[in-house]
Every structure is written in structure tokens, then in C-alpha cells.
Design a protein around this motif. Sequence first.
Motif, short mmCIF file in Angstrom:
data_model
loop_
_atom_site.label_atom_id
_atom_site.label_comp_id
_atom_site.label_asym_id
_atom_site.label_seq_id
_atom_site.Cartn_x
_atom_site.Cartn_y
_atom_site.Cartn_z
N ARG A 181 0.83 -1.20 0.00
CA ARG A 181 0.00 0.00 0.00
C ARG A 181 0.86 1.25 0.00
NH1 ARG A 181 -3.71 -1.65 5.00
NH2 ARG A 181 -1.62 -2.06 5.78
N ARG A 182 0.28 2.32 -0.48
CA ARG A 182 0.97 3.61 -0.50
C ARG A 182 0.23 4.57 0.42
NH1 ARG A 182 4.81 3.98 -4.27
NH2 ARG A 182 4.91 2.36 -5.86
N ASP A 183 0.44 4.35 1.70
CA ASP A 183 -0.19 5.22 2.70
C ASP A 183 0.77 5.35 3.87
OD1 ASP A 183 -0.37 2.79 4.05
OD2 ASP A 183 -2.49 2.53 3.62
N GLY A 184 0.26 5.69 5.04
CA GLY A 184 1.13 5.88 6.19
C GLY A 184 1.84 4.62 6.63
N GLU A 185 1.36 3.44 6.16
CA GLU A 185 1.97 2.17 6.53
C GLU A 185 2.86 1.64 5.41
OE1 GLU A 185 -1.64 0.19 7.14
OE2 GLU A 185 -2.06 1.11 9.07
N GLU A 186 3.23 2.51 4.49
CA GLU A 186 3.93 2.09 3.29
C GLU A 186 5.23 1.36 3.59
OE1 GLU A 186 5.72 4.09 -0.81
OE2 GLU A 186 5.10 5.34 0.87
N ALA A 187 6.03 1.87 4.54
CA ALA A 187 7.34 1.28 4.79
C ALA A 187 7.22 -0.17 5.26
CB ALA A 187 8.10 2.12 5.82
N LEU A 188 6.33 -0.43 6.22
CA LEU A 188 6.16 -1.80 6.70
C LEU A 188 5.62 -2.70 5.59
CD1 LEU A 188 4.68 -1.48 10.30
CD2 LEU A 188 6.88 -2.42 9.65
N ALA A 189 4.63 -2.22 4.86
CA ALA A 189 4.05 -3.04 3.80
C ALA A 189 5.09 -3.38 2.74
CB ALA A 189 2.87 -2.29 3.17
N ARG A 190 5.90 -2.41 2.34
CA ARG A 190 6.93 -2.68 1.34
C ARG A 190 7.95 -3.69 1.85
NH1 ARG A 190 7.75 0.75 -3.06
NH2 ARG A 190 6.19 2.37 -3.29
N ALA A 191 8.33 -3.57 3.12
CA ALA A 191 9.29 -4.51 3.69
C ALA A 191 8.74 -5.93 3.66
CB ALA A 191 9.65 -4.10 5.11
N LEU A 192 7.48 -6.09 4.05
CA LEU A 192 6.86 -7.41 4.04
C LEU A 192 6.71 -7.94 2.62
CD1 LEU A 192 4.20 -6.68 6.79
CD2 LEU A 192 6.18 -8.19 7.03
N TRP A 193 6.38 -7.07 1.68
CA TRP A 193 6.26 -7.50 0.29
C TRP A 193 7.60 -7.98 -0.23
CZ3 TRP A 193 7.98 -6.75 -4.63
CH2 TRP A 193 7.15 -7.19 -5.68
N ARG A 194 8.69 -7.25 0.07
CA ARG A 194 10.02 -7.66 -0.39
C ARG A 194 10.43 -9.02 0.17
NH1 ARG A 194 11.35 -2.09 0.43
NH2 ARG A 194 12.33 -2.58 2.41
N LYS A 195 9.95 -9.33 1.38
CA LYS A 195 10.27 -10.62 1.99
C LYS A 195 9.28 -11.70 1.59
CE LYS A 195 13.76 -8.77 4.02
NZ LYS A 195 15.10 -8.97 3.43
N ARG A 196 8.49 -11.42 0.55
CA ARG A 196 7.58 -12.40 -0.06
C ARG A 196 6.50 -12.89 0.92
NH1 ARG A 196 9.34 -14.01 -5.23
NH2 ARG A 196 10.85 -12.44 -5.87
N CYS A 197 6.07 -12.02 1.82
CA CYS A 197 5.07 -12.39 2.80
C CYS A 197 3.75 -12.74 2.11
CB CYS A 197 4.86 -11.23 3.76
SG CYS A 197 4.83 -11.73 5.45
N VAL A 198 3.20 -13.91 2.43
CA VAL A 198 1.89 -14.29 1.92
C VAL A 198 0.82 -13.42 2.55
CG1 VAL A 198 0.21 -16.17 1.78
CG2 VAL A 198 2.65 -16.65 1.49
N GLY A 199 0.93 -13.23 3.84
CA GLY A 199 0.03 -12.37 4.61
C GLY A 199 0.60 -12.18 5.99
N ALA A 200 0.32 -11.04 6.61
CA ALA A 200 0.91 -10.77 7.92
C ALA A 200 0.10 -9.74 8.68
CB ALA A 200 2.36 -10.28 7.77
N CYS A 201 0.21 -9.81 10.00
CA CYS A 201 -0.30 -8.77 10.88
C CYS A 201 0.85 -8.31 11.76
CB CYS A 201 -1.44 -9.30 11.74
SG CYS A 201 -2.22 -8.02 12.78
N VAL A 202 1.13 -7.02 11.73
CA VAL A 202 2.17 -6.42 12.58
C VAL A 202 1.48 -5.49 13.56
CG1 VAL A 202 4.25 -5.00 12.68
CG2 VAL A 202 3.89 -6.55 10.74
#
Length: 386
Positions: free
Chosen positions: A27-48
Motif C-alpha cells: 500500500r501507498r499510505d502511512g503504513e507504506e514502509a512496513l508493507a513494502r518490507a513485508l512485500w520484499r520478503k515475499r510475505c503471503v500475509g501478515a499482521c504487525v
Amino acid sequence: MPVGTVKNLVYGLALPVLGQRPAWRARRDGEEALARALWRKRCVGACVQRFEKGSLSECVCVGYAALEPQKRPVAPDTVFRTASVAKMVTALLVFRLQTLGRLSVTEDISDLLGRRVCNPHCPEAPITLGMLLSHTSGIVDSPAYFDAFGRGTPLSELLADPRSYLPAVPGTTFRYSNLAAGMVASLLEKRFDLSFEQLMQRELLEPLGVSGTFDPSGLDAADVADSYRVLPPARAFSAAQRIASAEPMKEPDPERRYLPAAGNLFITAPELARLVLVAWGGGNGFLDARSLEEMRRPVAGWPEKAVNMRHGMGLLTLDDPAVCSHRLWGHQGFAYGAVNGVFFDEAGSGFVLLDSGCSEQRVGHLAQVNRELIRLCLDGGKDGRP
């Protein structure tokens, strides 16, 4: 799970080519950094679930808890199997009981179990409850332990097998052991004549108002995440199958109750974060000062020296400037492709990561995904490729 420098290097090289790509977009919002990090690590799905200065803050959910028969998005109330993070929660129960004066981590496990347990290589040396929690008991995951998954081997038989012990004096050598950690449930059942689940609910979770369970038999599979390996791509854990096969933990069974405490906690990320805050600050006296200090005090170092991590009684200490500028405590959980983690600092800030599959690459024992979240959540990191 890739173990060792060479295997982790090969895994990292293969992941971009052969690994499963996320079925969601960062996502491109206030949570962008965490979402991008999880996407780069190939996360299927996650809750932080993040927390700051002792209070819960942002909860970031991405991706899917299940991919089939239809995609089910991760939400704050998605229940995950925590894997070895469960050991931290088991330790919290032990230290709550110690705070109440009902047992001590210095007790000989022979006294708790009601029969003599000794390392045949040094039979006169006692093995304490605290040694089980800190992985220094000398009790190890031998071939007999892994055979027990299918056989239901009684604990007494495992403890009578010389292969279950290191040739070292108890308390002197670190060896991460699921059997040792899982035995804590058997010892508690023997001492208190209640099932581990009943004791966990009555003495830890219900007093704190936390929802979670080591007994998945009563869960709704629609609320629980599956787990996937991203390299090679495959579903490795079916929540529906696990729940259908689970036997309710209504009665104590010390001889066969040595598996759940090591990794079978089912809980949401926000609820787990509330337990982590008890490990941080004691929960307004829920844990006494002695128990907090013993839980967090490092006892022995991990054999992998790439990251400076040391283990205490239920928590590990991460003290490596290359990872974070200040000391952290926490735990990790690896199972069925999921890579979970909790980390917090002295100020009561940190995060809980629970996921349905992610890159399993590590540096030493520290998962790359947890290292990235530490940078973003606890060390002032900004988004960017590592």
C-alpha cells in the motif's frame, strides 16, 4: 528452514527467481514502509502490531491468511499459530506462578515430576526448571523425540533414552531444545493436577483479559491462518486439518503433554502484544521484579555468531549495533513457512509479527524479515531496499 551460512546464501539467491510472489500489492499510505518490507520478503500475509512506550499503537495487516479455496485477507482478529513464540508465553505462566509463590525456576525437575530425572553423563547434577526455559538443561531434540511425533512416546521413555542428553553438565551448555521447553507443560500438569490449557487460561490469560489458546480444538478454522512456504511454494499448514485433528486438552496428561508448550499457541497479533508488554513491564505487579529480571537476563549465547543474541528464561537478548543501536528483547518462531517475531526495547516500544508465510532467510539465528522490522520499528529506519 535454511540453517547455516551457505544454505541461507543459496536461499537468498533462489528466492527472487523461484520464490512465490505475494498476491497483494504494497500500500501507498502511512503504513507504506512496513508493507513494502513485508512485500520484499515475499510475505503471503501478515499482521504487525506495534506498541510504543507500553501502549498498543498501529496494527498493519497485509496479504492473505489463506489462499484456497478462496483468498481470505489478514485482519487484526486473524488467529495465527505462533510457533516458538509460544515458549515466551509458557515462560510468562511459569513466572506468574513464581510471583504467586507456587513454584520456583530453581526447583529440580525431579521434584516437579515426582521421579528422578538425570543426565546419564553426569547423574549427580540437578536439572532445574530454569534450565529448561533457557535451553541449558542438556536435554535435546534427539531422533527419539522426532519419532515421538508419530508414536506418542511417553515422556518417561524419552527421558530414559541416553540420546536425549548432551554429554555436558546441566546448566553449562546452550542447545535449543523443543523437548526441554515443551516438558514445562508436563511438569506444570504434574505439580498442579490441571491440564496445561486450563492452567494457562486460569493463571495467565484470563486474569490479563487476553484471548488465546494452546488447544485449537475449539477454534473456528475460518478465523485461523494457514501457512505457506514461499520457497519452494506450497501450503505447509492447514488450519482446518489441524483443528479437526486436535484433541481437547481437558485433563492433565503429563506423559504426553510435552509438545504444545513449545509452539502450539494460537492467538492474534494484538492479543500477543498485550502479553509482550507484561514481559516488558511486569503488568503492574503481575510479575514481580525477581521474575522479570530472571526472564530477561541472558544466560547463554547462540552458537551462530553472525548476530549477537543470547537466551534467557523465555526471552532472548539482541545486543548488536549492526542490527539496532540499543538493546532489545524478544523471541522468534519458525514453522511451516511462517516466520514470526516479537521484539521490544527498554522503553516499552516494539512490535509483534505474525504471518502466514514469508522468506525464511536468516543471518545467524535472526530472520531477515525480523531484522528489517527492527530497523523500521525500533531503530528509526526509513523505507528502502536493504
